[in-house]
Design a protein around this motif. Structure first.
Motif, PDB file in Angstrom:
ATOM      1  N   ALA A 143      39.362  37.066  34.238  1.00 30.54           N
ATOM      2  CA  ALA A 143      37.943  36.805  34.474  1.00 30.54           C
ATOM      3  C   ALA A 143      37.550  37.285  35.871  1.00 30.54           C
ATOM      4  CB  ALA A 143      37.668  35.315  34.341  1.00 30.54           C
ATOM      5  N   SER A 144      36.252  37.347  36.102  1.00 29.50           N
ATOM      6  CA  SER A 144      35.738  37.706  37.415  1.00 29.50           C
ATOM      7  C   SER A 144      36.271  36.726  38.466  1.00 29.50           C
ATOM      8  CB  SER A 144      34.208  37.650  37.348  1.00 29.50           C
ATOM      9  OG  SER A 144      33.681  37.805  38.623  1.00 29.50           O
ATOM     10  N   GLY A 145      36.741  37.255  39.587  1.00 30.29           N
ATOM     11  CA  GLY A 145      37.263  36.405  40.651  1.00 30.29           C
ATOM     12  C   GLY A 145      38.749  36.097  40.540  1.00 30.29           C
ATOM     13  N   SER A 146      39.415  36.669  39.540  1.00 33.37           N
ATOM     14  CA  SER A 146      40.835  36.342  39.347  1.00 33.37           C
ATOM     15  C   SER A 146      41.761  37.139  40.271  1.00 33.37           C
ATOM     16  CB  SER A 146      41.232  36.551  37.874  1.00 33.37           C
ATOM     17  OG  SER A 146      40.975  37.869  37.461  1.00 33.37           O
TER      18      SER A 146
ATOM     19  N   THR B 284      41.256  42.908  44.269  1.00 38.26           N
ATOM     20  CA  THR B 284      42.058  42.752  45.487  1.00 38.26           C
ATOM     21  C   THR B 284      43.444  43.348  45.264  1.00 38.26           C
ATOM     22  OG1 THR B 284      40.835  40.750  46.028  1.00 38.26           O
ATOM     23  CG2 THR B 284      42.914  41.090  47.187  1.00 38.26           C
ATOM     24  N   LEU B 285      44.012  43.100  44.095  1.00 35.97           N
ATOM     25  CA  LEU B 285      45.312  43.703  43.773  1.00 35.97           C
ATOM     26  C   LEU B 285      45.207  45.227  43.823  1.00 35.97           C
ATOM     27  CD1 LEU B 285      48.258  43.489  42.797  1.00 35.97           C
ATOM     28  CD2 LEU B 285      47.391  43.370  40.446  1.00 35.97           C
ATOM     29  N   ALA B 286      44.120  45.777  43.239  1.00 34.59           N
ATOM     30  CA  ALA B 286      43.920  47.224  43.252  1.00 34.59           C
ATOM     31  C   ALA B 286      43.879  47.750  44.690  1.00 34.59           C
ATOM     32  CB  ALA B 286      42.629  47.579  42.522  1.00 34.59           C
ATOM     33  N   ARG B 287      43.161  47.050  45.557  1.00 33.37           N
ATOM     34  CA  ARG B 287      43.046  47.506  46.949  1.00 33.37           C
ATOM     35  C   ARG B 287      44.361  47.388  47.693  1.00 33.37           C
ATOM     36  NH1 ARG B 287      37.726  44.938  46.712  1.00 33.37           N
ATOM     37  NH2 ARG B 287      36.277  46.641  46.323  1.00 33.37           N
ATOM     38  N   LEU B 288      45.155  46.403  47.315  1.00 36.08           N
ATOM     39  CA  LEU B 288      46.490  46.292  47.917  1.00 36.08           C
ATOM     40  C   LEU B 288      47.354  47.476  47.493  1.00 36.08           C
ATOM     41  CD1 LEU B 288      47.166  42.484  47.354  1.00 36.08           C
ATOM     42  CD2 LEU B 288      47.032  43.610  49.588  1.00 36.08           C
ATOM     43  N   LEU B 289      47.237  47.863  46.229  1.00 35.39           N
ATOM     44  CA  LEU B 289      48.078  48.947  45.713  1.00 35.39           C
ATOM     45  C   LEU B 289      47.751  50.278  46.373  1.00 35.39           C
ATOM     46  CD1 LEU B 289      48.146  48.125  41.879  1.00 35.39           C
ATOM     47  CD2 LEU B 289      49.987  47.788  43.538  1.00 35.39           C
TER      48      LEU B 289
ATOM     49  N   TYR C 275      44.810  50.080  34.188  1.00 33.02           N
ATOM     50  CA  TYR C 275      43.468  49.890  33.659  1.00 33.02           C
ATOM     51  C   TYR C 275      43.072  48.438  33.895  1.00 33.02           C
ATOM     52  CZ  TYR C 275      39.601  49.473  30.432  1.00 33.02           C
ATOM     53  OH  TYR C 275      38.369  49.211  29.905  1.00 33.02           O
ATOM     54  N   ILE C 276      42.125  48.251  34.821  1.00 33.63           N
ATOM     55  CA  ILE C 276      41.724  46.910  35.245  1.00 33.63           C
ATOM     56  C   ILE C 276      40.398  46.544  34.594  1.00 33.63           C
ATOM     57  CG2 ILE C 276      41.030  45.525  37.243  1.00 33.63           C
ATOM     58  CD1 ILE C 276      42.872  47.259  38.942  1.00 33.63           C
ATOM     59  N   THR C 277      40.340  45.381  33.969  1.00 32.69           N
ATOM     60  CA  THR C 277      39.114  45.005  33.281  1.00 32.69           C
ATOM     61  C   THR C 277      39.056  43.512  33.014  1.00 32.69           C
ATOM     62  OG1 THR C 277      37.764  45.409  31.300  1.00 32.69           O
ATOM     63  CG2 THR C 277      40.140  45.425  30.996  1.00 32.69           C
TER      64      THR C 277
ATOM     65  N   VAL D 260      47.999  39.369  32.507  1.00 26.79           N
ATOM     66  CA  VAL D 260      46.796  38.538  32.522  1.00 26.79           C
ATOM     67  C   VAL D 260      46.773  37.771  33.837  1.00 26.79           C
ATOM     68  CG1 VAL D 260      45.509  36.698  31.364  1.00 26.79           C
ATOM     69  CG2 VAL D 260      46.926  38.276  30.014  1.00 26.79           C
ATOM     70  N   MET D 261      45.661  37.895  34.574  1.00 26.44           N
ATOM     71  CA  MET D 261      45.538  37.194  35.860  1.00 26.44           C
ATOM     72  C   MET D 261      44.544  36.048  35.784  1.00 26.44           C
ATOM     73  SD  MET D 261      45.706  40.100  38.846  1.00 26.44           S
ATOM     74  CE  MET D 261      45.724  38.885  40.173  1.00 26.44           C
ATOM     75  N   GLN D 262      44.893  34.957  36.486  1.00 27.83           N
ATOM     76  CA  GLN D 262      43.984  33.827  36.645  1.00 27.83           C
ATOM     77  C   GLN D 262      44.215  33.252  38.035  1.00 27.83           C
ATOM     78  OE1 GLN D 262      44.901  30.317  34.375  1.00 27.83           O
ATOM     79  NE2 GLN D 262      42.769  29.658  34.300  1.00 27.83           N
ATOM     80  N   HIS D 263      43.134  33.024  38.764  1.00 23.93           N
ATOM     81  CA  HIS D 263      43.229  32.465  40.125  1.00 23.93           C
ATOM     82  C   HIS D 263      44.292  33.168  40.975  1.00 23.93           C
ATOM     83  CE1 HIS D 263      40.600  29.551  38.499  1.00 23.93           C
ATOM     84  NE2 HIS D 263      41.519  28.838  37.881  1.00 23.93           N
ATOM     85  N   GLY D 264      44.326  34.495  40.908  1.00 19.76           N
ATOM     86  CA  GLY D 264      45.223  35.256  41.770  1.00 19.76           C
ATOM     87  C   GLY D 264      46.654  35.384  41.279  1.00 19.76           C
ATOM     88  N   LYS D 265      46.967  34.698  40.191  1.00 21.01           N
ATOM     89  CA  LYS D 265      48.347  34.735  39.687  1.00 21.01           C
ATOM     90  C   LYS D 265      48.418  35.443  38.342  1.00 21.01           C
ATOM     91  CE  LYS D 265      50.415  30.489  41.526  1.00 21.01           C
ATOM     92  NZ  LYS D 265      49.389  29.752  42.280  1.00 21.01           N
TER      93      LYS D 265
END
Ligand code: ADP
Ligand code: MG
Length: 267
Positions: free
Chosen positions: A46-49, A53-58, A207-209, A224-229
């Motif tokens: 979901a939005s905010g997960s 940020t992960l993409a920018r880290l990569l 592919y991020i979505t 699957v990401m939720q709350h950063g995890k």
């Protein structure tokens, strides 16, 4: 061997809040992901997960607070200078908004010529421009080379931007919500292009979505990401047909259309 891998990658932001001082947000929290050559890996949530940020880290637009990034077996977490520049060429990003990504004052050809000039081999640049446009199915190139962004549809713009990212011969593409702003009818076309790029160039694609429907169409595996995890991961079929995590199940229930796989077309 994976071409790119993260180990326990974490990004904290300190957000200033008035007089009281800082609030800390853990946007990416101990994330370990891998991607193989020519693999398409989905990051969904979901939005905010924490996906962007992960993409920018990569791509190292952000420095990790802790954890590691490993590229071709080498720890590159603290890469600097020339080596960092080199790495950034190998990993290109495609963003959500095709209307903001191209310069309105310049033609399609201009957008492709620049990265081609920068990236070394200056032989036959005109031929390379045509090749890139064919790759992303902006065709025939002769018709589109001289067009300005406002003369293109949203889908065409996104494909031209993709061609531009490919001009420097990246090994990895990170596509952050690349079809979210496009009409449903155009989305599949772009996803088909992504499939064909992995087939023809052997490029790896994250592919991020937030959209489980499109993620099912093109990916081999999903995180699957939720709350950063990362709360669940596995092959796309396993995750979508037999989710182990409650959150994944909720996401799937909230997805109106069941996904249909795109069968890669031979180039
Ligand atoms: P997503 O792409 O999945 O929607 P983001 O990675 O954009 O998620 O955001 C994850 C969390 O980190 C959100 O709570 C967001 O508000 C926060 N965040 C993202 N970027 C920053 C930043 N530069 N400064 C502070 N907080 C941020
Ligand atoms: Mg995002």
């Amino acid at each position: 061997m994976s071409i790119l891998e993260t180990k326990d990658l974490t990004k904290k932001f300190v957000v200033k809040s008035g007089l009281i001082g800082g609030n800390s947000i853990v946007a990416v929290d101990g994330v370990s992901v891998t991607i193989d050559p020519a693999e398409i890996v989905g990051i969904v949530g979901a939005s905010g997960s924490g996906k962007s940020t992960l993409a920018r880290l990569l791509v190292m637009l952000y420095r990790a607070s802790s954890g590691q990034i490993i590229y071709n077996g080498v720890d590159i977490t603290n890469l600097k200078g020339k080596k960092l520049k080199e790495y950034r060429r190998n990993i290109q990003m495609v963003f959500q908004d095709p209307y903001a990504s191209l310069d309105p004052n310049h033609t399609v050809e201009w957008h492709l010529r620049r990265p081609l000039l920068i990236s070394g081999d200056k032989k036959d640049i005109d031929g390379r421009i045509d090749e890139l446009l064919e790759l992303v199915k902006v065709s025939p190139p002769s018709v589109y080379r001289g067009k300005y962004p406002h003369q293109l549809s949203g889908g065409q713009r996104q494909r031209v931007y993709l061609a531009r990212a490919l001009a420097v011969n990246p090994k990895i593409l990170i596509a952050d919500e690349p079809v979210s702003m496009l009409d449903v009818s155009v989305r599949v076309e772009i996803l088909e292009v992504l499939q064909s790029l992995r087939e023809r160039l052997g490029v790896s694609i994250f592919y991020i979505t937030h959209d489980l429907n499109t993620v099912g169409m093109v990916t081999d595996r999903i995180y699957v990401m939720q709350h950063g995890k990362v709360v669940e991961s596995g092959t796309t079929d396993a995750v979508l047909n037999n989710p182990a995590d409650d959150y994944t199940r909720k996401l799937i229930e909230a997805t109106p259309d069941p996904y249909k796989r795109i069968t890669p077309r031979q180039a």
